[in-house]
Design a protein around this motif. Structure first.
Motif, PDB file in Angstrom:
ATOM      1  N   VAL A 522      49.407  63.822  95.366  1.00 25.30           N
ATOM      2  CA  VAL A 522      50.515  63.638  96.109  1.00 25.30           C
ATOM      3  C   VAL A 522      50.748  64.997  96.821  1.00 25.30           C
ATOM      4  CG1 VAL A 522      51.629  61.733  94.994  1.00 25.30           C
ATOM      5  CG2 VAL A 522      52.108  63.948  94.170  1.00 25.30           C
ATOM      6  N   PRO A 523      51.509  65.077  97.659  1.00 28.09           N
ATOM      7  CA  PRO A 523      51.912  66.541  98.189  1.00 28.09           C
ATOM      8  C   PRO A 523      52.582  67.396  97.272  1.00 28.09           C
ATOM      9  CG  PRO A 523      52.232  64.666  99.940  1.00 28.09           C
ATOM     10  CD  PRO A 523      52.068  64.073  98.621  1.00 28.09           C
ATOM     11  N   SER A 524      52.163  68.460  96.889  1.00 23.87           N
ATOM     12  CA  SER A 524      52.751  69.136  95.877  1.00 23.87           C
ATOM     13  C   SER A 524      52.793  70.719  96.061  1.00 23.87           C
ATOM     14  CB  SER A 524      52.217  68.809  94.303  1.00 23.87           C
ATOM     15  OG  SER A 524      50.764  69.245  94.676  1.00 23.87           O
ATOM     16  N   GLY A 525      54.018  71.153  96.165  1.00 24.56           N
ATOM     17  CA  GLY A 525      53.939  72.785  96.450  1.00 24.56           C
ATOM     18  C   GLY A 525      54.253  73.394  95.178  1.00 24.56           C
ATOM     19  N   LEU A 526      54.253  74.725  94.902  1.00 25.33           N
ATOM     20  CA  LEU A 526      53.946  75.499  93.853  1.00 25.33           C
ATOM     21  C   LEU A 526      55.332  76.508  93.838  1.00 25.33           C
ATOM     22  CD1 LEU A 526      52.860  75.889  91.000  1.00 25.33           C
ATOM     23  CD2 LEU A 526      51.148  77.429  92.309  1.00 25.33           C
ATOM     24  N   PHE A 527      55.882  76.850  95.134  1.00 19.31           N
ATOM     25  CA  PHE A 527      56.753  77.708  95.223  1.00 19.31           C
ATOM     26  C   PHE A 527      58.002  77.572  94.360  1.00 19.31           C
ATOM     27  CE2 PHE A 527      55.677  79.849  99.666  1.00 19.31           C
ATOM     28  CZ  PHE A 527      54.370  80.301  99.091  1.00 19.31           C
ATOM     29  N   ILE A 528      58.581  76.477  94.480  1.00 18.55           N
ATOM     30  CA  ILE A 528      59.789  75.909  93.881  1.00 18.55           C
ATOM     31  C   ILE A 528      59.769  75.827  92.510  1.00 18.55           C
ATOM     32  CG2 ILE A 528      61.673  74.068  93.686  1.00 18.55           C
ATOM     33  CD1 ILE A 528      62.266  75.969  95.775  1.00 18.55           C
ATOM     34  N   PRO A 529      58.698  75.308  91.829  1.00 17.24           N
ATOM     35  CA  PRO A 529      58.573  75.394  90.324  1.00 17.24           C
ATOM     36  C   PRO A 529      58.328  76.571  89.559  1.00 17.24           C
ATOM     37  CG  PRO A 529      57.257  73.497  91.227  1.00 17.24           C
ATOM     38  CD  PRO A 529      57.836  74.216  92.485  1.00 17.24           C
ATOM     39  N   SER A 530      57.716  77.373  90.319  1.00 19.98           N
ATOM     40  CA  SER A 530      57.500  78.868  89.863  1.00 19.98           C
ATOM     41  C   SER A 530      58.573  79.726  89.859  1.00 19.98           C
ATOM     42  CB  SER A 530      56.542  79.281  91.064  1.00 19.98           C
ATOM     43  OG  SER A 530      55.318  78.993  90.529  1.00 19.98           O
ATOM     44  N   MET A 531      59.472  79.381  91.002  1.00 19.73           N
ATOM     45  CA  MET A 531      61.031  80.099  91.066  1.00 19.73           C
ATOM     46  C   MET A 531      61.623  79.453  90.305  1.00 19.73           C
ATOM     47  SD  MET A 531      61.487  80.485  95.227  1.00 19.73           S
ATOM     48  CE  MET A 531      62.686  81.323  95.165  1.00 19.73           C
ATOM     49  N   ALA A 532      61.696  78.379  89.698  1.00 25.18           N
ATOM     50  CA  ALA A 532      62.527  77.597  88.875  1.00 25.18           C
ATOM     51  C   ALA A 532      62.324  78.075  87.416  1.00 25.18           C
ATOM     52  CB  ALA A 532      62.496  76.350  88.807  1.00 25.18           C
ATOM     53  N   ILE A 533      61.059  78.160  87.164  1.00 27.78           N
ATOM     54  CA  ILE A 533      60.674  79.150  85.925  1.00 27.78           C
ATOM     55  C   ILE A 533      60.946  80.374  85.598  1.00 27.78           C
ATOM     56  CG2 ILE A 533      58.634  79.643  84.559  1.00 27.78           C
ATOM     57  CD1 ILE A 533      57.372  77.279  85.657  1.00 27.78           C
ATOM     58  N   GLY A 534      60.968  80.908  86.718  1.00 26.18           N
ATOM     59  CA  GLY A 534      61.345  82.451  86.624  1.00 26.18           C
ATOM     60  C   GLY A 534      62.869  82.535  86.787  1.00 26.18           C
ATOM     61  N   ALA A 535      63.447  81.820  87.653  1.00 30.22           N
ATOM     62  CA  ALA A 535      65.017  81.783  87.371  1.00 30.22           C
ATOM     63  C   ALA A 535      65.669  81.505  86.103  1.00 30.22           C
ATOM     64  CB  ALA A 535      65.510  80.742  88.335  1.00 30.22           C
TER      65      ALA A 535
END
Length: 818
Positions: A522-535
């Motif tokens: 499925v369409p899946s980006g990595l920017f937001i999950p990575s930022m969430a982990i760091g946040a």
């Protein structure tokens, strides 16, 4: 005089190429295959280890016009298909740039002839700005549509608005007079599914009903998304950035940027985000923008007939994609320059800037988040940072680098296992399993149940008097009378400690699920999950430092700058720095990432903490491996991509890499004028090579030029149809003058026109460092190796990639398009 003839020869050659390189728009958009009736090679041949990775083009010679046998010349009329490219091949950058220069020269020479020619000249000059304007408009409009639809469908998992089915939860309660300050998200107009079905708003029955409906909607959205991708547009899955990097380097993947991919990616991106999977929409928005750029480029002949020029549009489109994904126009331009573009001239920089500006303006006009901002998590901080805080910021950078290195290794290992086992044959089942596990675990925890963008917004937000989040549940000093924006550091209440435990669980959940989610169909980006982990990590560290400063303000590290009752530490700032560090650890971006994050937050004051954390994360990540996640996926998929960031330091020579090797069969070559049509057709049928060097004779081995397999097939088939007397025993001539033949001989076939008369050559003693640099900087597909003018062998782009893999102790057989 001889040099003048050579100049005119090249001039006519390029002029001819500009005519013959036209190709079908629908073919290029839909990827239905090559428009010719005959297929030059099967897919297996395209993937053959010895295949010359290269495009198919024609180099004609003006000298043949003056030849005494010009009436016999096959190519007096252009042949459809000669000069175009097959799927999964690399374009010839040098050839395309020559073709564009000749087109420009021709337009300039005619523009003074008439008003119509002047108008055509102006249209050609402005077509670049027009195409990036259309791309920016479409990208901004689609991004706004995706944002609005994703927010609505995400809230649909929890309930529905009775006053207007099209309102999400927040919009539903905007006009209500019955909301309270503490429960501002509750209003009579918004009904949870439990209230609608069983009539209960509270209690275990209500909780269970909402839980079941949450899982049902998540699975429905995920199933619909993966089904649409599988049936209509297989290329719509994933992030798209690894493939776009490869396409921008000159590789052809038919249909990857077509209209079906655009339509399905836009729809399924909304469904995938709404399903609650640990993914983001920011990476896929770059793919969506590039699809828009590719489609609009076919409205302008300047771009539709030149693959190199088209890639300038795609570079600008990727900038527009990041601009609307993060509301960061400058960051988008830098992202295109630093991360995805292979060839980035100055005019592309200006057009990228303009496309990003137009896209951001359109998104701002749509205002999808209702906050008059381009992004959901725009924040402003009111406290400066202090020198001591660089230490925890650098610690967050170390965490980001370690997370990035772990994620890349774990995700690549899982994706490789998916490719090599039966599990990869059931993509729908995999998506359903991942979505089910995600929904079951996410619902009980309020921080994992939240939309990831909403979670980041809450973690970034500074605690003010208007915040009702449990993260802001501090014990208040009733005697304090401070201004609104400067609330002093306070002891944490029970709500904060409870939130920290929930955030720790959310951190573990996000880390594990993101590894398994990135790469599913499925369409899946990595920017937001990575930022969430760091946040999450940053907010936890920020609260810890804040409480340390509150309870131990007399320590020497706090004594000088943190007085009792002062607002010293901003936990939201730590969340922002952590988000940048984790995203930098995964992607290895630096400059563009810092600019994107400060554009996100509007905090110019915090550039130094961001730079410190991002550089630390890159250094720590590079200690475990220099590849970012996108380069790792390019290598996993076997795309022929020469990364300009990699260094080649080995002392091998061209002779060590060229083919044929000592135990290989001799190089398949054509001779200048003593082969028949049958000989050439037999060689094409018996080999899988995509091109053949042409030599004077077997004895001399002197190089004449290079002929491509597809062009040979097209030319021979066309000659059989259009010319009388061309039979299997007809002599094929690549020379300027046809040799004298016996009177009873069949008519000869002249193919000098499809010959590349100036192939790139190196000597056998050329260091591979130089050869690799030539391939990178000129975008070559193959290079011939000579010794004292005699042909020895050939080096292709894949040969170089295999050699680099061998020197890095990797499996050279993995460097194939998969």
């Amino acid at each position: 005089m001889e040099s003048e003839q050579l100049f005119h020869r090249g001039y006519y050659r390029n002029s001819y190429n500009s005519i013959t390189s036209a190709s079908s728009d629908e073919e290029l958009l839909d990827g239905a295959g090559v428009i010719m009736d005959f297929q030059t090679s099967e897919d297996d041949n395209l993937l053959d280890g010895d295949t010359v990775v290269g495009t198919h083009y024609t180099m004609t010679n003006g000298g043949s016009i003056n030849s005494s046998t010009h009436l016999l010349d096959l190519l007096d009329e252009p042949i459809p298909g000669v000069g175009t490219y097959d799927d999964f091949h690399t374009i010839d950058w040098v050839r395309e740039k020559c073709k564009d220069r000749e087109r420009h020269r021709r337009i300039n020479s005619k523009k003074k002839e008439s008003a119509w020619e002047m108008t055509k000249s102006l249209y050609d000059a402005w077509s670049g700005w027009l195409v990036v304007t259309l791309t920016g408009l479409a990208s901004g409009a689609l991004a706004g549509l995706i944002d609005i639809a994703a927010d609505w469908m995400t809230d649909l998992k929890e309930g529905i608005c009775l006053s207007g089915l099209w309102y999400n939860h927040e919009q539903c309660c905007w006009g209500s007079d019955e909301t309270t300050f503490e429960e501002r998200d509750k209003c009579p107009q918004w009904k949870t599914w439990a209230e609608l079905i069983i009539g209960q708003a509270e209690g275990p029955g209500s909780y269970i009903m909402n839980y079941i409906l949450y899982i049902f909607w998540a699975l429905s959205f995920a199933f619909l998304a993966v089904s649409l991708v599988k049936i209509f547009a297989p290329y719509a899955c994933g992030s798209g950035i690894p493939e776009i990097k490869t396409i921008l380097s000159g590789f052809i993947i038919r249909g990857y940027l077509g209209k079906w991919t655009l339509m399905i990616k836009t729809i399924t991106l909304v469904l995938a985000v709404a399903s609650g999977l640990s993914l983001g929409k920011e990476g896929p928005l770059v793919h969506v923008a590039c699809c828009c750029g590719n489609i609009f480029s076919y409205l302008f002949p300047k771009y539709s007939t030149n693959e190199a020029k088209k890639r300038e549009v795609l570079s600008a489109a990727s900038a527009a994609g990041v601009s609307v994904a993060f509301g960061a126009p400058i960051g988008g331009v830098l992202f295109s320059l630093e991360e995805v573009s292979y060839y980035f001239p100055l005019k592309t920089l200006w057009r990228s800037f303009f496309a990003a500006l137009v896209a951001a303006f359109v998104l701002r006009s749509i205002n999808p988040f209702g906050n008059s901002r381009l992004v959901l998590f725009y924040v402003e901080y009111h406290t400066p940072w202090y020198l001591f805080e660089l230490f925890p910021f650098i610690l967050l950078g170390v965490f980001g680098g370690l997370w990035g290195a772990f994620f890349i290794r774990a995700n690549i290992a899982w994706c490789r296992r998916r490719k090599s086992t039966k599990f990869g044959k059931y993509p729908v089942l995999e998506v359903i399993i991942v979505a089910a596990i995600t929904a079951v675990i996410a619902f009980p925890n309020p921080y994992t149940r939240l939309n990831t963008s909403e979670l980041i917004k809450e973690l970034f937000t500074d605690c003010g008097p208007l915040e009702s989040s449990s993260l802001c549940d501090y014990r208040n000093d009733m005697n304090a009378s401070k201004i609104v924006d400067d609330i002093p550091d306070r002891p944490a209440g029970l709500g904060v400690y409870s939130a920290i435990w929930q955030l720790c669980l959310a951190l573990i959940f996000k880390i594990i699920m993101t590894v398994f989610t990135f790469g599913i169909k499925v369409p899946s980006g990595l920017f937001i999950p990575s930022m969430a982990i760091g946040a999450i990590a940053g907010r936890i560290v920020g609260i810890a430092v804040e409480q340390l400063a509150y309870y131990h303000h007399d320590w020497f590290i706090f004594k000088e700058w943190c007085e009792v009752g002062a607002d010293c530490i901003t936990p939201g700032l730590y969340a922002m720095v952590g988000a940048a560090a984790c995203l930098g650890g995964v992607t290895r971006m630096t400059v563009s990432l810092v600019v994107i994050v400060f554009e996100l937050t509007g905090g110019l004051e915090y550039i130094v903490p961001l730079m410190a954390a991002v550089m630390t994360s890159k250094w720590v990540g590079d200690a475990f491996g220099r590849e970012g996640i996108y380069e790792a996926h390019i290598r996993l998929n076997g795309y022929p991509f020469l990364d300009a960031k990699e260094e080649f330091t080995h002392t091998t020579l061209a002779a060590d890499v060229m083919r044929p090797r000592r135990n290989d069969p001799p190089l398949a070559v054509l001779t200048q004028d003593n082969m028949t049509v049958d000989d050439i057709e037999n060689m094409i049928n018996e080999t899988s090579y995509n091109g053949f060097p042409v030599i004077m004779s077997k004895e001399s081995q002197r190089l004449v030029g290079f002929a491509l397999r597809r062009d040979l097939t097209i030319a021979i088939e066309s000659a059989r149809k259009k010319q009388e007397g061309i039979v299997g025993s007809s002599r094929v001539c690549f020379a300027q003058h046809t040799p004298s033949l016996p009177a009873e001989s069949p008519r000869p076939l002249k193919l000098r026109s499809i010959l590349d008369m100036s192939p790139f050559t190196v000597t056998d003693h050329t260091p591979m460092e130089i050869v690799v640099d030539i391939f990178r900087k000129l975008g070559l597909r193959q290079c011939l190796v000579t010794h004292n003018g005699r042909l020895l062998g050939i080096i292709t782009k894949k040969d170089i990639l295999r050699h680099m893999a061998q020197t890095a102790n990797q499996d050279p057989a993995s460097v194939m398009f998969n």
